[in-house]
Motif scaffolding. Structure first.
Motif, PDB file in Angstrom:
ATOM      1  N   ARG B 160      50.842  57.026  38.567  1.00  0.00           N
ATOM      2  CA  ARG B 160      51.346  55.721  38.967  1.00  0.00           C
ATOM      3  C   ARG B 160      50.222  54.672  38.857  1.00  0.00           C
ATOM      4  NH1 ARG B 160      52.639  56.513  44.264  1.00  0.00           N
ATOM      5  NH2 ARG B 160      50.901  55.170  44.849  1.00  0.00           N
ATOM      6  N   MET B 161      49.047  55.089  39.349  1.00  0.00           N
ATOM      7  CA  MET B 161      47.923  54.145  39.320  1.00  0.00           C
ATOM      8  C   MET B 161      47.546  53.783  37.893  1.00  0.00           C
ATOM      9  SD  MET B 161      45.530  55.655  42.345  1.00  0.00           S
ATOM     10  CE  MET B 161      44.221  54.445  42.235  1.00  0.00           C
ATOM     11  N   ALA B 162      47.578  54.778  37.003  1.00  0.00           N
ATOM     12  CA  ALA B 162      47.199  54.526  35.612  1.00  0.00           C
ATOM     13  C   ALA B 162      48.207  53.589  34.947  1.00  0.00           C
ATOM     14  CB  ALA B 162      47.109  55.838  34.839  1.00  0.00           C
ATOM     15  N   GLU B 163      49.494  53.781  35.292  1.00  0.00           N
ATOM     16  CA  GLU B 163      50.518  52.955  34.655  1.00  0.00           C
ATOM     17  C   GLU B 163      50.535  51.533  35.214  1.00  0.00           C
ATOM     18  OE1 GLU B 163      53.620  56.413  33.244  1.00  0.00           O
ATOM     19  OE2 GLU B 163      53.888  55.479  35.196  1.00  0.00           O
ATOM     20  N   GLU B 164      50.313  51.446  36.551  1.00  0.00           N
ATOM     21  CA  GLU B 164      50.308  50.117  37.179  1.00  0.00           C
ATOM     22  C   GLU B 164      49.116  49.287  36.706  1.00  0.00           C
ATOM     23  OE1 GLU B 164      50.206  50.495  41.350  1.00  0.00           O
ATOM     24  OE2 GLU B 164      52.318  51.013  41.536  1.00  0.00           O
ATOM     25  N   ASP B 165      47.960  49.982  36.675  1.00  0.00           N
ATOM     26  CA  ASP B 165      46.714  49.325  36.295  1.00  0.00           C
ATOM     27  C   ASP B 165      46.475  48.063  37.127  1.00  0.00           C
ATOM     28  OD1 ASP B 165      44.369  49.098  34.923  1.00  0.00           O
ATOM     29  OD2 ASP B 165      45.220  47.795  33.381  1.00  0.00           O
ATOM     30  N   ARG B 166      46.689  48.196  38.456  1.00  0.00           N
ATOM     31  CA  ARG B 166      46.528  46.999  39.291  1.00  0.00           C
ATOM     32  C   ARG B 166      45.051  46.816  39.628  1.00  0.00           C
ATOM     33  NH1 ARG B 166      46.356  48.479  45.191  1.00  0.00           N
ATOM     34  NH2 ARG B 166      46.176  50.724  45.039  1.00  0.00           N
ATOM     35  N   LYS B 167      44.694  45.610  39.951  1.00  0.00           N
ATOM     36  CA  LYS B 167      43.308  45.311  40.283  1.00  0.00           C
ATOM     37  C   LYS B 167      43.055  45.766  41.713  1.00  0.00           C
ATOM     38  CE  LYS B 167      39.629  43.041  38.693  1.00  0.00           C
ATOM     39  NZ  LYS B 167      38.764  44.211  38.675  1.00  0.00           N
ATOM     40  N   GLN B 168      42.014  46.543  41.884  1.00  0.00           N
ATOM     41  CA  GLN B 168      41.653  46.996  43.224  1.00  0.00           C
ATOM     42  C   GLN B 168      41.082  45.815  44.006  1.00  0.00           C
ATOM     43  OE1 GLN B 168      42.095  50.257  44.186  1.00  0.00           O
ATOM     44  NE2 GLN B 168      41.555  49.602  46.264  1.00  0.00           N
ATOM     45  N   SER B 169      41.623  45.584  45.197  1.00  0.00           N
ATOM     46  CA  SER B 169      41.068  44.488  45.998  1.00  0.00           C
ATOM     47  C   SER B 169      39.658  44.872  46.428  1.00  0.00           C
ATOM     48  CB  SER B 169      41.938  44.234  47.226  1.00  0.00           C
ATOM     49  OG  SER B 169      42.042  45.423  47.969  1.00  0.00           O
ATOM     50  N   LEU B 170      38.812  43.862  46.557  1.00  0.00           N
ATOM     51  CA  LEU B 170      37.414  44.157  46.891  1.00  0.00           C
ATOM     52  C   LEU B 170      37.286  44.627  48.324  1.00  0.00           C
ATOM     53  CD1 LEU B 170      34.998  41.698  45.161  1.00  0.00           C
ATOM     54  CD2 LEU B 170      35.296  44.143  44.814  1.00  0.00           C
ATOM     55  N   PHE B 171      36.383  45.531  48.502  1.00  0.00           N
ATOM     56  CA  PHE B 171      36.211  46.166  49.787  1.00  0.00           C
ATOM     57  C   PHE B 171      34.836  45.755  50.298  1.00  0.00           C
ATOM     58  CE2 PHE B 171      34.698  49.721  52.287  1.00  0.00           C
ATOM     59  CZ  PHE B 171      35.797  50.084  53.037  1.00  0.00           C
ATOM     60  N   GLU B 172      34.805  45.163  51.478  1.00  0.00           N
ATOM     61  CA  GLU B 172      33.515  44.701  51.996  1.00  0.00           C
ATOM     62  C   GLU B 172      33.290  45.240  53.389  1.00  0.00           C
ATOM     63  OE1 GLU B 172      33.243  40.478  51.887  1.00  0.00           O
ATOM     64  OE2 GLU B 172      33.550  40.372  49.716  1.00  0.00           O
ATOM     65  N   ILE B 173      32.099  45.705  53.649  1.00  0.00           N
ATOM     66  CA  ILE B 173      31.777  46.040  55.024  1.00  0.00           C
ATOM     67  C   ILE B 173      30.555  45.227  55.454  1.00  0.00           C
ATOM     68  CG2 ILE B 173      32.755  48.354  54.868  1.00  0.00           C
ATOM     69  CD1 ILE B 173      30.051  49.520  54.753  1.00  0.00           C
ATOM     70  N   SER B 174      30.436  45.067  56.753  1.00  0.00           N
ATOM     71  CA  SER B 174      29.356  44.232  57.262  1.00  0.00           C
ATOM     72  C   SER B 174      28.069  45.040  57.373  1.00  0.00           C
ATOM     73  CB  SER B 174      29.750  43.694  58.634  1.00  0.00           C
ATOM     74  OG  SER B 174      28.596  43.273  59.320  1.00  0.00           O
ATOM     75  N   TYR B 175      26.955  44.409  56.941  1.00  0.00           N
ATOM     76  CA  TYR B 175      25.660  45.096  57.013  1.00  0.00           C
ATOM     77  C   TYR B 175      24.738  44.448  58.043  1.00  0.00           C
ATOM     78  CZ  TYR B 175      27.011  47.850  53.035  1.00  0.00           C
ATOM     79  OH  TYR B 175      27.658  48.724  52.237  1.00  0.00           O
ATOM     80  N   GLY B 176      25.354  43.784  59.027  1.00  0.00           N
ATOM     81  CA  GLY B 176      24.537  43.132  60.053  1.00  0.00           C
ATOM     82  C   GLY B 176      24.218  41.703  59.648  1.00  0.00           C
ATOM     83  N   ASP B 177      23.913  40.870  60.620  1.00  0.00           N
ATOM     84  CA  ASP B 177      23.760  39.431  60.383  1.00  0.00           C
ATOM     85  C   ASP B 177      22.799  39.092  59.260  1.00  0.00           C
ATOM     86  OD1 ASP B 177      25.581  38.874  62.258  1.00  0.00           O
ATOM     87  OD2 ASP B 177      24.139  38.390  63.859  1.00  0.00           O
ATOM     88  N   ASP B 178      21.610  39.652  59.312  1.00  0.00           N
ATOM     89  CA  ASP B 178      20.582  39.271  58.335  1.00  0.00           C
ATOM     90  C   ASP B 178      21.018  39.568  56.911  1.00  0.00           C
ATOM     91  OD1 ASP B 178      18.706  38.375  60.254  1.00  0.00           O
ATOM     92  OD2 ASP B 178      18.322  40.467  60.768  1.00  0.00           O
ATOM     93  N   LEU B 179      21.489  40.794  56.695  1.00  0.00           N
ATOM     94  CA  LEU B 179      21.875  41.188  55.340  1.00  0.00           C
ATOM     95  C   LEU B 179      23.142  40.455  54.911  1.00  0.00           C
ATOM     96  CD1 LEU B 179      21.104  45.004  55.232  1.00  0.00           C
ATOM     97  CD2 LEU B 179      19.762  43.113  54.366  1.00  0.00           C
ATOM     98  N   ASP B 180      24.076  40.308  55.828  1.00  0.00           N
ATOM     99  CA  ASP B 180      25.318  39.612  55.473  1.00  0.00           C
ATOM    100  C   ASP B 180      25.031  38.184  55.002  1.00  0.00           C
ATOM    101  OD1 ASP B 180      26.911  41.733  55.931  1.00  0.00           O
ATOM    102  OD2 ASP B 180      27.750  41.041  57.838  1.00  0.00           O
ATOM    103  N   ARG B 181      24.095  37.538  55.717  1.00  0.00           N
ATOM    104  CA  ARG B 181      23.750  36.176  55.341  1.00  0.00           C
ATOM    105  C   ARG B 181      23.150  36.141  53.924  1.00  0.00           C
ATOM    106  NH1 ARG B 181      20.213  34.332  59.710  1.00  0.00           N
ATOM    107  NH2 ARG B 181      21.632  35.547  60.985  1.00  0.00           N
ATOM    108  N   ALA B 182      22.257  37.079  53.665  1.00  0.00           N
ATOM    109  CA  ALA B 182      21.652  37.144  52.328  1.00  0.00           C
ATOM    110  C   ALA B 182      22.715  37.416  51.267  1.00  0.00           C
ATOM    111  CB  ALA B 182      20.582  38.226  52.295  1.00  0.00           C
TER     112      ALA B 182
END
Lengths: 77, 729
Positions: B160-182
């Motif tokens: 199904r995934m191969a046939e749909e070929d949909r764009k995977q939404s971006l996945f983000e996790i937080s790396y703490g204030d300093d890194l997130d800001r950078a």
């Protein structure tokens, strides 16, 4: 509460990792395997020649050499 | 275009089992371009729908530190597979999700196969697959690869995934204030500059700059060095800030937050654990015995001896069939072909060459079958664990032991599968040092030579001498390994941090596939080359042949015997002259063969080398035999036989040769000892050299092992011979 390096831990002793003092390839490898501050570990045993050491962590067993365990500081009860 | 599925996941997550389950026998093994990491590809056919399946190397992370990790992530970004099935071991969830998160961050079309749910269940771990799927935003399918549970569901989802070929939404996790800001500062700029964004998501590039990832940094530098430096400056700033405020580095913070994120998943009720996580299971109880201080090593020796016994007792049986078959082919060919060069080429060159290649096949199959059992069951990791202390002293790795044993660490192995067994080693420097030193072990082909020499000169102490040779081989190999690690293969030891996987019963299908593919690789790769070389060596030992005058001389001698009257002692009831005449004829044939060999290219080389090898006590006959041993070590015996005019000398029939050597004035125990030492250390046979080159990824290392080993052997043998001479032996 005492802090000591992992090499000094006895068999079956438990503790919580307080710091990883390695950088570079070794540091990365240690962290990738889930050895991060705050994680509880237990020394499962040592190889017949007392090196490497086997740890229980996150429900699985990890091994590392004593000179690698020297970079891991553990807080014990 | 056939869509591609990439199988990714941690080592020991059941990835290979799932690969076998999906592709069956429709698979082949190759290498990733330019590197020695194995690439397995197969085809999945489901209701007429075809997909190509690639088994990526098992990794714990996606850094630039290990070759496997670089290969895996390069494949994912360059080949852009339609589906990435990430195999997650449900009984070891945290460490497996750590990799899964990194795939998601790369924006890959991931489908998680939550594998070994049965094992997890037995351990009291319940995972809510639906909740996990909703949380991560990708399909999560519970599977048990060994029984095929969930396979249909997985294939349907992949399709199904191969046939749909949909764009995977971006996945983000937080790396703490300093890194997130950078990251927030770097990401939009990377997008504006289209900096590496054709292959990687912008935020991922930013993350890798913070992690100081060597591969991405150098790619970035090539692309746009000014911008790359700008990003590096931001990274350095954050790094100094972190160092000053929390005494940590960005990469450490990143790892901490990834694991923190996983913890939050687990705490949100997606995973229920009945027991304390670190309680001991059956597998750990087994380990109490298997890695016990005293019982462990004893058991290990028993297992290794068992592997040996299995390979060389049962493996020898089909080896015998092959030998008989090739003997029959050779006989048939020599019966039908007219005497002359063609016959000689077919019989001595082609048939013997093919026989030489295929003769190893049963041994390789048996050996790999045994090793696959040890590897798949998890025992090999314990062997590495127990022996690492010893091997790390010499700059090697605990896992090196298997390659040494297979090559003949217990006398009688073979360096070809031994060299291939180094694939279980994941540390490049240790692996190369192992590759280059395993040929010192006493393989099965060196044994007949030792047996011959020991029988001739040290028959009272056979067992002790065999043991001594084994010890010399081990000692030499370990010392040379240390020397190499201090010089040509310098570098920090690769970290030993590794998992001891729980014991598992190997699947029979897995064992068979594993064994067959390694065997086939050997036949394919080594087969073609050694056949060519055995023909070259045949030519070297045949041409230019004897001049006409010499040949007619031998022919005249033969005629003289045929015409001679029967000896007076002949018994009247037998055909007169026949028996005595035959043995004399054989003697002439032998003498002609000897003269022919001496006059051949190899013979001339042997004579030329005498000036060098006389320091070790070898004459031209020995030299020719050693040159022949380059084709295959067992050839040493048969060539010595020819050089001493024995017509039918081979490994099985060395009794008369041993007698000849014992009676020869040129031979004495000291010469035999020096020769044995030389044979332990000198150049690996050609098949091994080919395999070393393939495994090390360059012909340079193959040539290196030929030159270094031969020099070492000559020096050691000369030392022994000269010291022996001085002591009056």
């Amino acid at each position: 509460m005492t802090r000591l390096m992992m090499r000094k831990m006895k068999d079956n002793q438990t503790g919580t990792i307080s710091a990883i003092k390695a950088g570079g390839e070794l540091g990365r490898r240690i962290r990738d395997m889930g050895l991060i501050p705050g994680r509880s570990i237990k020394v499962q045993g040592r190889a017949p020649l007392y090196d490497p050491v086997a740890l229980r962590i996150m429900g699985s067993t990890l091994t590392m050499r004593n000179n690698e365990a020297d970079y891991i500081e553990v807080e014990t009860e | 275009m056939v869509p591609t599925i990439a199988l990714a996941g941690n080592p020991n997550s059941g990835k290979t089992t799932l690969f076998n389950e999906l592709t069956g026998s429709r698979q082949h093994v190759g290498n990733y371009p330019g590197v020695t990491v194995e690439k397995k590809e197969g085809t999945l056919v489901n209701n007429g729908y075809r997909m190509s399946v690639v088994d990526l190397p098992g990794t714990y992370s996606l850094t630039a530190y290990s070759l496997e990790e670089v290969v895996a992530r390069d494949f994912l970004v360059n080949e852009k597979p339609e589906v990435v099935i990430d195999i997650v071991d449900a009984s070891n969830l945290e460490r497996n999700l750590y990799l899964a998160i990194q795939f998601l961050e790369m924006g890959l079309p991931v489908c998680i196969a939550l594998n070994m749910v049965d094992v997890a269940q037995k351990r009291g771990i319940e995972i809510d697959a639906e909740k996990l799927s909703a949380f991560l935003g990708v399909p999560v399918i519970p599977t048990v690869a060994r029984t095929g549970l969930g396979k249909k569901d997985l294939i349907a989802t992949a399709r199904r995934m191969a046939e749909e070929d949909r764009k995977q939404s971006l996945f983000e996790i937080s790396y703490g204030d300093d890194l997130d800001r950078a990251l927030a500062k770097m990401t939009p700029e990377i997008e504006i500059h289209h900096f590496l964004t054709e292959t990687y998501p912008a935020r991922w590039v930013a993350l890798k700059y913070l992690e100081n990832d060597k591969q991405i940094l150098s790619k970035g530098h090539q692309k746009n060095s000014a911008f790359s430096e700008k990003l590096e400056t931001i990274g350095k700033k954050v790094s100094t800030h972190l160092k000053a405020t929390v005494n940590s580095y960005p990469e450490a913070m990143i790892a901490d937050h990834r694991y923190g994120y996983i913890n939050s998943i687990i705490k949100q009720g997606m995973v229920h654990r009945q027991h304390d996580q670190n309680r001991l299971y059956t597998s750990d109880k087994i380990d109490k015995i298997v890695t016990h201080r005293f019982l462990g090593p004893i058991l290990m020796i028993a297992v290794l001896l068992g592997l040996y016994h299995f390979t060389f007792t049962y493996g020898e049986i089909p080896v015998g069939w092959f030998a008989r078959f090739f003997g029959w082919v050779g006989d048939t060919a020599s019966f039908y072909l007219p005497d002359g060069h063609l016959k000689s080429l077919v019989v001595a060159g082609v048939v013997d060459g093919a026989g030489g290649v295929l003769g190893f096949v049963p041994l390789i199959m048996f050996m790999f079958f045994g090793i696959s059992i040890l590897e798949d069951s998890g025992y090999l990791a314990r062997v590495a664990f127990m022996l690492d202390r010893v091997f790390s002293l010499f700059g090697l790795h605990g896992s090196s032991v298997m390659a040494f044993i297979v090559s003949g660490g217990i006398a009688g192995g073979c360096a070809v599968p031994g060299v291939m067994a180094t694939r279980t080693l994941r540390s490049p420097r240790e692996r190369l040092a192992t590759l280059l030193t395993v040929p010192f072990m006493n393989c099965g082909a060196k044994l007949p030579v030792f047996a011959l020499l020991i029988a001739a000169f040290f028959s009272e102490n056979e067992a002790i001498f065999m043991l001594l040779i084994t010890i010399v081989a081990w000692g030499g190999a370990l010392l040379v390994a240390k020397l190499l690690r201090l010089t040509v293969i310098k570098g920090e030891p690769t970290p030993f941090v590794m998992e001891l996987p729980p014991y598992r019963f190997p699947t029979f299908k897995g064992l068979l596939i594993h064994t067959w593919e390694r065997t086939w690789q050997y036949i394919k790769k080594a087969g073609t080359v050694i056949l060519g070389v055995s023909i070259i060596l045949w030519a070297m030992m045949t041409y230019p042949g004897l001049p006409e005058s010499k040949r007619s001389e031998f022919a005249k001698q033969r005629e003289a015997i045929m015409a001679a009257p029967p000896p007076s002692t002949a018994r009247p009831d037998k055909l007169p002259g026949k028996e005595a005449g035959l043995s004399e004829l054989a003697a002439i044939d032998g003498a002609e063969a000897e003269a022919n060999l001496k006059n051949s290219i190899a013979g001339r080389m042997g004579i030329a080398l005498e000036s060098l090898t006389r320091w070790a006590g070898f004459d031209w006959r020995t030299n020719i035999a050693l040159v022949g041993g380059f084709a295959a070590k067992e050839v040493i015996v048969s060539t010595l036989g020819t050089a001493y005019s024995l017509v039918e000398a081979d490994a099985a029939n060395s009794g008369s040769l041993s007698q000849t050597l014992a009676n020869s004035p040129k031979w004495r125990p000291l010469v035999a000892l020096s020769l044995m030492i030389f044979i332990v250390f000198y150049t690996p046979c050609f098949v091994t050299v080919v395999c070393i080159s393939r495994e090390a990824g360059s012909w340079k290392w193959g040539v290196f092992s030929m030159v270094l080993n031969t020099l070492l052997a000559l020096i050691l043998a000369a030392l022994i011979f000269q010291i022996g001479l001085a002591l009056g032996y």
